[in-house]
Enzyme design. Structure first.
Site, short mmCIF file in Angstrom:
data_model
loop_
_atom_site.label_atom_id
_atom_site.label_comp_id
_atom_site.label_asym_id
_atom_site.label_seq_id
_atom_site.Cartn_x
_atom_site.Cartn_y
_atom_site.Cartn_z
N ASP A 202 9.41 2.96 -0.05
CA ASP A 202 8.32 3.60 0.54
C ASP A 202 8.53 3.09 1.92
OD1 ASP A 202 5.96 4.35 1.79
OD2 ASP A 202 4.59 3.53 0.14
N LYS B 86 4.08 9.09 8.77
CA LYS B 86 3.90 8.38 10.20
C LYS B 86 4.72 9.25 11.28
CE LYS B 86 0.81 4.92 8.45
NZ LYS B 86 1.04 4.29 6.95
N TYR C 188 0.82 -1.28 -0.08
CA TYR C 188 0.07 -0.06 0.02
C TYR C 188 0.93 1.25 -0.08
CZ TYR C 188 -3.39 3.55 1.55
OH TYR C 188 -4.13 4.77 1.69
C1 LIG Z 1 0.33 4.74 5.66
C2 LIG Z 1 1.16 4.43 4.60
C3 LIG Z 1 1.11 5.34 3.44
C4 LIG Z 1 0.04 6.61 3.39
O1 LIG Z 1 0.18 7.51 4.06
P1 LIG Z 1 -0.98 8.58 4.65
O2 LIG Z 1 -0.24 9.35 5.59
O3 LIG Z 1 -2.17 7.49 5.31
O4 LIG Z 1 -1.50 9.29 3.41
C5 LIG Z 1 1.80 5.07 2.26
N1 LIG Z 1 2.83 4.03 2.29
C6 LIG Z 1 2.76 3.18 3.27
C7 LIG Z 1 4.06 2.21 3.28
C8 LIG Z 1 1.88 3.35 4.40
O5 LIG Z 1 2.08 2.50 5.47
#
Ligand SMILES: *Cc1c(COP(=O)(O)O)cnc(C)c1O
Length: 433
Positions: free
Chosen positions: A237, A265, A142
C-alpha cells in the site's frame, strides 16, 4: 471568537463532529480546527488570515508545494473541455503509461477515486486470483476505511481510540489476521496456522499511519519470501509512499517487487484519485478483462487525470526533487534532535526522506505498541505551541509529517526554532491555546 471557531460551531450541527474526515477535528490535541481558506507554495492561510508553514501538505499530495503552477495550468486547460464524460479518454492511456514507467512492478493499472477504493479493490482481486479468503495486515497500518482494514487500524482510527470499528461484521473481522509490524515470526505463524487460506498480505512498506515507522533490515525481503513460499499475493500500500520516497515509491527505495501496489494522494496532484495495479496475470482478472468486478462512474476523471499527469510528469523528469526532499528531511531531523538535546528530552525521531515523526517516547518505535507508549498529552501541548509559532503539523501523534520542496532553508530554520521553543512550552505543562 475566531472565524474558525464560528465555522466549527456551525459545522458541528450539520456534519458529524464538524468535519468530513476524523483527524481534522483536533480531538486528540484539543482546541478548534483551523478552517483553511487558501494556500500557496509552503504556506497555508486560515479564515482568520493567519499564515502557517505547511508540514502536512494535504497529507502528501502537495509534495511540490501548494498550487504548483504546472498542475494549476493543466487543470485550467482541461476545464475548457467539460469535466466528465464517463467514457475513455487519451489522458487515461497517458496516465497508465506513465505509472507503469515510474513503477516497474506495475504492468497494468486501474484508476479509482481514492486510496480506500484502491485497497478494497486490490484485496478483492487478490482473493479472486488465489481463491482464498483471508488477509494479513499489520497493527497500526492504515489502508483506508474499507471494512476489512478497520482491524487494529492506524491513522484517525488509532488517534480516536477506535482501531476496531463498530459496524464491521464478525465474519469480515474473522478474515483479517493481524501481526505486529517488523515481526516476521508472527507472519510465519499466521501463515502456518491458516495454511492455504491467506489470499494477501498488505502493508505500508514504510508506515506513515502510526507515525513514521521504518521496516527493519530484512523485514520486507522476509515478507516477500514468505508470500512466494505460500502462494500469497503481496500488496504494497503505497498510497502515502508512492511518488514520495522515490519516483517509484518505497519499492524502488528498498528494491522489493510486490505483486500489487495501491496508490493515491500524490497521484491526483490534490484531486481525489487512487489506483491499483501490478502483475498483468493478476490484473487481467479485473472486469471487463476478467470476472472480478470493479467500476466507477467518475474513475479516470479528465480534470483529475490532468492534475495527476502534470504532477507525475514533473516528478518523473526532475530527480533532483527527491535529492532535495531527502536533504530537507535530514536538515529538519538534525535540527529537531538538537532541540530535544537542549531540552534534555530523550524522545525518538523516525525519518526517511520527506516523511518524519517526533514520537514523545523514549522507546525506539518499530511497531504499534511502541507508538502507543507516547505521551499524547505532551504532544497536544507541543502541537499548539507549534501552531502558535506558525507551524502547521498533523493534529495527531500518530501521523507522519510530509515536507514539500517549497520548504526553503530559511523556513526550515524557522521550523527548527519553533520546535525548540515549543518543546520548552510543552514541558511547562500549560497549553497555550
Ligand atoms: C491515506 C491512505 C489510504 C486511504 O486513502 P484515502 O484517499 O484517504 O481513501 C490508504 N492507505 C494508506 C497507506 C494511506 O496513507
Amino acid at each position: 471568537m475566531t472565524t474558525s471557531e464560528q465555522l466549527f460551531e456551525k459545522a458541528k450541527t450539520l456534519i458529524p463532529g464538524g468535519v468530513n474526515s476524523p483527524v481534522r477535528a483536533f480531538r486528540s490535541v484539543g482546541g478548534t480546527p483551523l478552517f483553511i481558506k487558501s494556500a500557496k507554495g509552503p504556506y497555508l492561510y486560515d479564515e482568520d488570515g493567519r499564515q502557517y508553514i505547511e508540514l502536512i501538505n494535504s497529507w502528501g499530495p502537495m509534495i511540490l508545494g501548494h498550487a504548483f503552477e504546472p498542475v494549476e495550468k493543466a487543470v485550467r486547460d482541461a476545464i475548457q473541455h467539460s469535466f466528465s464524460f464517463g467514457a475513455p479518454t487519451r489522458k487515461e492511456v497517458e496516465m497508465a503509461e506513465l505509472i507503469t514507467n515510474m513503477v516497474p512492478s506495475i504492468e497494468q493499472v486501474r484508476m479509482v477515486n481514492s486510496g480506500t477504493e484502491a485497497t478494497m479493490a486490490a484485496i478483492r482481486v487478490a482473493r479472486g486470483f488465489t481463491n482464498r479468503d483471508k488477509l494479513i495486515k499489520f497493527e497500526g497500518c492504515y489502508h483506508g476505511h474499507g471494512d476489512s482494514f478497520l482491524i487494529a487500524a492506524g491513522s484517525g482510527a488509532m488517534t480516536m481510540g477506535i482501531p476496531d470499528s463498530p459496524g464491521v461484521t464478525k465474519a469480515t473481522a474473522a478474515d483479517t489476521l493481524t501481526a505486529p509490524f517488523n515481526d516476521l515470526a508472527a507472519v510465519e505463524t499466521l501463515l502456518a496456522n491458516n495454511h492455504n487460506q491467506v489470499a494477501a498480505i498488505i502493508l505500508e512498506p514504510v508506515v506513515g499511519n502510526m507515525g513514521c515507522v521504518l521496516p527493519e533490515p530484512g523485514f520486507l525481503e522476509g515478507v516477500r519470501t514468505l508470500c512466494d513460499q505460500h502462494g500469497v499475493v503481496l500488496i504494497f500500500d503505497e498510497v502515502m509512499t508512492g511518488f514520495r520516497l522515490a519516483k517509484g515509491g518505497a519499492q524502488e527505495r528498498f528494491g522489493i517487487k510486490p505483486d500489487l501496489t495501491t496508490l493515491g494522494k500524490i497521484i491526483g496532484g490534490g484531486m481525489p484519485v487512487g489506483a491499483y495495479g501490478g502483475r498483468a496475470d493478476i490484473m487481467q482478472l479485473v472486469a471487463p478483462a476478467g470476472p472480478v468486478y470493479q467500476a466507477g462512474t467518475l474513475s479516470g476523471n479528465p480534470i483529475a487525470m490532468s492534475a495527476g499527469l502534470a504532477m507525475l510528469h514533473h516528478l518523473n523528469e526532475h530527480p533532483e526533487v527527491y535529492t532535495r526532499l531527502d536533504a530537507i528531511g535530514e536538515k529538519l531531523t538534525t535540527g529537531f534532535k538538537a532541540g530535544l538535546q537542549k531540552a534534555g528530552l530523550p524522545y525518538t525521531i523516525n525519518q526517511l526522506g520527506s516523511m518524519f515523526t517526533l514520537f514523545m517516547t523514549e522507546r525506539p518505535v518499530a511497531n504499534f505498541s511502541d507508538a502507543k507508549s507516547c505521551d499524547v498529552a505532551a504532544f497536544g501541548r507541543y502541537f499548539h505551541a507549534m501552531l502558535e509559532r506558525g507551524v502547521y503539523l498533523a493534529p495527531s501523534q500518530f501521523e507522519s509529517l510530509f515536507t514539500s520542496i517549497a520548504l526553503t532553508d530559511d523556513l526550515i530554520d524557522q521550523v527548527i526554532q519553533a520546535n525548540e521553543e515549543s518543546l520548552l512550552v510543552m514541558m511547562t505543562g500549560s497549553p497555550e491555546r
